[in-house]
Design a protein around this motif. Structure first.
Motif, mmCIF file in Angstrom:
data_model
loop_
_atom_site.group_PDB
_atom_site.id
_atom_site.type_symbol
_atom_site.label_atom_id
_atom_site.label_comp_id
_atom_site.label_asym_id
_atom_site.label_seq_id
_atom_site.Cartn_x
_atom_site.Cartn_y
_atom_site.Cartn_z
ATOM 1 N N HIS A 178 6.129 6.612 11.203
ATOM 2 C CA HIS A 178 5.597 6.819 13.017
ATOM 3 C C HIS A 178 4.085 6.503 13.482
ATOM 4 O O HIS A 178 3.708 7.222 13.608
ATOM 5 C CB HIS A 178 6.832 8.526 13.018
ATOM 6 N N GLU A 193 20.366 8.445 11.656
ATOM 7 C CA GLU A 193 18.746 7.605 12.009
ATOM 8 C C GLU A 193 18.933 6.743 12.636
ATOM 9 O O GLU A 193 19.749 5.589 13.621
ATOM 10 C CB GLU A 193 18.655 7.249 10.178
ATOM 11 N N THR A 226 13.448 1.436 15.199
ATOM 12 C CA THR A 226 12.803 1.098 13.916
ATOM 13 C C THR A 226 12.199 -0.379 13.315
ATOM 14 O O THR A 226 13.641 -1.133 13.170
ATOM 15 C CB THR A 226 12.275 2.034 11.924
ATOM 16 N N SER A 270 6.067 -5.470 3.607
ATOM 17 C CA SER A 270 6.416 -5.176 5.353
ATOM 18 C C SER A 270 5.990 -3.542 5.118
ATOM 19 O O SER A 270 5.860 -2.695 4.180
ATOM 20 C CB SER A 270 7.502 -5.891 5.113
#
Ligand code: TXA
Ligand code: MG
Length: 323
Positions: free
Chosen positions: A63, A183, A94, A113
């Protein structure tokens, strides 16, 4: 036992400094609560995995306070990813990008990644900004639940799940119920075109309209270790059925317009898809607290966030089949 706090300015500052010294901080985001650690601290990040009993190969979301940290954590960022960042950050999205040398194996699960997100929740924002002032670069945070279980949408859920695994230096920030309730949307941006790996509040239609393209549907054929690719995600203890009639003492979740079958225990009556997402995990946990053996759910339509709700429901119901 960790300490649980109301989110005052000084408590958030103290939490940012605690992160810097390697402690874990549970914090609210607009989607679900996250279990945070300094994303550059190997030992602190290792504790996330211990506390959650999560396999080390399962990567974490880092984050960040704003898009200005993108270039620090990622490289070769495609233009379409920058456009998505402009349109939907801060928010429940995200992006998976090629990692920079700052993103170590201990946070990416050894993948090349990195998952990045700028949350919009004001407490998460303040925590990230304060953390930047202490020279922190990003907070690695999975959902603050035991691996494979339902994500927490309030601080009590976190206490029930994790308090025995956290220690007295760790902090839980309490800021009521999560607004979105499921989420973030995860979008793979490592290829020529974006690909939704996990549906969420930022829908396929919103992404298509932002980029003026048509997205391919997720087929499940990916080597990437994202929730949803794993069969054992989002599981309550109760067995979950998406069809059939509940018997006396079974739980029932459906839109408000649908009547409760005789003898069933109504766990939630959301009035639309958005509210369905918001109350789903809380209702499943309520069913477990009441020790209901079975929970029957009437899935909402696939409209908007309904697609993400149905994605989670299909995972939950798959578990029921293999028990
Ligand atoms: O809304 C959310 O995304 C919440 C809040 C706390 O931000 N976080 C969350 O984290 O749901 P977690 O760890 O429970 O789920 C993140 C998912 C995992 O399934 C993980 O495998 C995937 O993101 N992920 C992380 N890094 C990845 C990567 N490099 N490539 C593909 N998937 C990745
Ligand atoms: Mg999770």
């Amino acid at each position: 036992m960790p300490k649980i706090y109301k989110c005052t300015g000084s408590v958030i500052r103290k939490s940012a400094s605690a992160l810097k010294t390697g402690c874990l901080v549970v914090f609210p985001t607009e989607t679900v609560y996250g279990l945070g650690a300094d994303a550059t601290n190997k030992h602190a990040v290792a504790r996330i995995y211990e506390v959650k009993k999560r396999p080390y190969s399962h990567p974490l979301i880092v984050h960040i306070s704003s898009s200005s940290f993108l270039e620090i954590w990622a490289r070769k960022i495609p233009d379409y990813a920058l456009k998505l960042a402009t349109d939907f950050w801060p928010g429940p999205m995200t992006l998976i990008l090629q990692r920079s040398s700052l993103a170590k194996d201990f946070v990416t699960g050894g993948q090349n990644s990195i998952a990045l997100r700028v949350p919009s929740h004001h407490i998460a924002q303040k925590l990230l900004n304060d953390f930047n002032e202490f020279e922190g670069l990003g907070i690695a945070a999975p959902s603050a639940n035991m691996f494979g279980k339902v994500s927490p949408t309030n601080a009590t859920h976190v206490l029930n799940d994790l308090s025995h695994n956290l220690n007295s230096q760790d902090i839980i920030l309490n800021s009521g119920s999560s607004q979105v309730g499921i989420e973030s949307t995860i979008i793979d941006c490592t290829k020529f075109l974006p690909y939704v790996l996990r549906p969420g509040f930022i829908t396929k239609e919103m992404i298509e309209s932002s980029l003026s393209i048509k997205l391919k549907d997720f087929t499940g054929n990916t080597k990437v270790r994202t929730s949803g690719v794993f069969p054992s995600h989002y599981a309550p203890i109760a067995r979950v059925f998406l069809s059939g009639m509940p018997k006396k003492g079974d739980g029932f979740i459906a839109l408000k317009s649908i009547k409760t079958p005789l003898g069933a225990y109504r766990l939630a009556s959301p009035k639309n898809e958005i509210e369905f997402a918001k109350v789903l995990y809380k209702s499943l946990r309520l069913g477990d607290d009441k020790k209901l053996p079975n929970i029957y759910i009437v899935p909402p339509s696939n409209n908007g966030i309904g697609r993400a709700v149905n994605d989670r429901l299909s995972k939950i119901a798959n578990i029921a089949k293999v028990i």
